[in-house]
Write a protein that holds these residues in place. Structure first.
Motif, PDB file in Angstrom:
ATOM      1  N   ALA A 130      -1.178  -2.386  -1.387  1.00  0.00           N
ATOM      2  CA  ALA A 130      -0.676  -2.169  -0.026  1.00  0.00           C
ATOM      3  C   ALA A 130       0.021  -3.418   0.495  1.00  0.00           C
ATOM      4  O   ALA A 130       1.060  -3.331   1.173  1.00  0.00           O
ATOM      5  N   MET A 131      -0.527  -4.610   0.181  1.00  0.00           N
ATOM      6  CA  MET A 131       0.116  -5.852   0.613  1.00  0.00           C
ATOM      7  C   MET A 131       1.505  -5.983  -0.012  1.00  0.00           C
ATOM      8  O   MET A 131       2.451  -6.403   0.660  1.00  0.00           O
ATOM      9  N   ARG A 132       1.617  -5.641  -1.283  1.00  0.00           N
ATOM     10  CA  ARG A 132       2.927  -5.719  -1.948  1.00  0.00           C
ATOM     11  C   ARG A 132       3.948  -4.868  -1.202  1.00  0.00           C
ATOM     12  O   ARG A 132       5.077  -5.311  -0.946  1.00  0.00           O
ATOM     13  N   CYS A 133       3.556  -3.671  -0.824  1.00  0.00           N
ATOM     14  CA  CYS A 133       4.471  -2.770  -0.112  1.00  0.00           C
ATOM     15  C   CYS A 133       4.854  -3.320   1.257  1.00  0.00           C
ATOM     16  O   CYS A 133       6.026  -3.250   1.664  1.00  0.00           O
ATOM     17  N   GLU A 134       3.884  -3.857   1.995  1.00  0.00           N
ATOM     18  CA  GLU A 134       4.164  -4.399   3.329  1.00  0.00           C
ATOM     19  C   GLU A 134       5.082  -5.617   3.243  1.00  0.00           C
ATOM     20  O   GLU A 134       5.997  -5.776   4.064  1.00  0.00           O
ATOM     21  N   LEU A 135       4.858  -6.480   2.254  1.00  0.00           N
ATOM     22  CA  LEU A 135       5.702  -7.660   2.102  1.00  0.00           C
ATOM     23  C   LEU A 135       7.111  -7.282   1.703  1.00  0.00           C
ATOM     24  O   LEU A 135       8.087  -7.869   2.188  1.00  0.00           O
ATOM     25  N   LYS A 136       7.230  -6.303   0.827  1.00  0.00           N
ATOM     26  CA  LYS A 136       8.565  -5.835   0.419  1.00  0.00           C
ATOM     27  C   LYS A 136       9.339  -5.297   1.617  1.00  0.00           C
ATOM     28  O   LYS A 136      10.573  -5.391   1.674  1.00  0.00           O
ATOM     29  N   SER A 137       8.610  -4.737   2.580  1.00  0.00           N
ATOM     30  CA  SER A 137       9.241  -4.176   3.781  1.00  0.00           C
ATOM     31  C   SER A 137       9.410  -5.204   4.886  1.00  0.00           C
ATOM     32  O   SER A 137       9.952  -4.896   5.951  1.00  0.00           O
ATOM     33  N   GLY A 138       8.913  -6.432   4.654  1.00  0.00           N
ATOM     34  CA  GLY A 138       9.033  -7.484   5.665  1.00  0.00           C
ATOM     35  C   GLY A 138       8.057  -7.344   6.814  1.00  0.00           C
ATOM     36  O   GLY A 138       8.254  -7.940   7.873  1.00  0.00           O
ATOM     37  N   HIS A 139       6.975  -6.582   6.611  1.00  0.00           N
ATOM     38  CA  HIS A 139       5.973  -6.391   7.663  1.00  0.00           C
ATOM     39  C   HIS A 139       4.881  -7.450   7.514  1.00  0.00           C
ATOM     40  O   HIS A 139       3.803  -7.191   6.963  1.00  0.00           O
ATOM     41  N   PHE A 140       5.151  -8.647   8.013  1.00  0.00           N
ATOM     42  CA  PHE A 140       4.269  -9.777   7.748  1.00  0.00           C
ATOM     43  C   PHE A 140       2.958  -9.720   8.538  1.00  0.00           C
ATOM     44  O   PHE A 140       1.921 -10.187   8.048  1.00  0.00           O
TER      45      PHE A 140
END
Length: 235
Positions: A130-140
């Motif tokens: 889930a962290m990988r997906c959020e980081l890829k989307s720029g949702h820090f």
């Protein structure tokens, strides 16, 4: 250099801050050229660029291509200095929190490696993805919350209620410290990569590597924030 010795970019970062403070270089003043600065500090140009990038992200200097490196704000080298945007200065400095996390979470990861249940391991795997997906989307902000939850679950799995109580009582401070490394968006994925390394050690039930991976992660997170601290040598 052993695994807990300070990395060269960390040394360069602190040396630059000390240079600015001791020589009274003020906002708007230029630092020596990068070539001269690297020679003066005895570091490679690559290590110098890494250190300058960290200071730039913290708003302390401005690197202007073709012109030079300029100081943007006064630099103090006190242990109790505040990091820009840090709202808990009256309670503890960011360095204090990172050092506390280094001690507690490294120990907890070593215990968790032998106490984690298969279900708890599955939850951590889902968290890392889930962290990988959020980081890829720029949702820090979302990534920082997942970061906090990853560490909380490892403390929980360790079974040490005293350590978990410290985290719970200071949850806001811990969460804020986990937001700090994301000030450098170009290095945000490093947090995920380090979590993967911790997870692999936990999955192997490797206590020593899990503790080492967690401690390296906390120190790297501090460095991405512009904070370097010396860890005690292993006995």
């Amino acid at each position: 250099m052993n695994s807990i010795s300070r990395a060269v970019p960390e040394v360069a970062l602190q040396a630059i801050r000390k240079l600015i403070a001791e020589q009274g270089i003020g906002p708007g003043d230029a630092l020596p050229s990068q070539r001269d600065l690297a020679m003066q500090l005895g570091v490679s140009r690559a290590s110098l660029r890494e250190a300058l990038s960290s200071l730039s992200a913290l708003g302390m200097i401005s690197v202007q291509p073709g012109k030079g490196v300029f100081v943007q704000s006064l630099v103090e080298v006190s242990r109790n200095e505040s990091t820009p945007g840090w709202p808990f200065a009256a309670q503890a400095s960011p360095m204090d929190i990172f050092q506390l996390r280094y001690a507690l979470e490294g120990f907890a990861a070593g215990i968790a490696a032998v106490t984690l249940t298969p279900g708890e391991l599955d939850v951590l795997e889902d968290n890392v993805e889930a962290m990988r997906c959020e980081l890829k989307s720029g949702h820090f902000d979302a990534a920082a919350r997942l970061d906090f939850e990853f560490h909380r679950r490892i403390l929980l799995a360790s079974g040490n209620q005293a350590m978990l109580s410290i985290l719970t009582a200071s949850a806001e401070i811990f969460l804020e410290s986990q937001k700090l490394p994301f000030i450098r968006a170009e290095r945000a994925m490093e947090t995920w990569q380090e979590h993967r390394k911790i997870l692999r050690a936990l999955a192997r039930r490797a206590s020593g590597p899990a503790q080492k991976a967690m401690q390296e992660h906390v120190r790297n997170a501090a460095l991405r924030t512009g904070i370097a601290f010396v860890a005690p040598a292993a006995s």
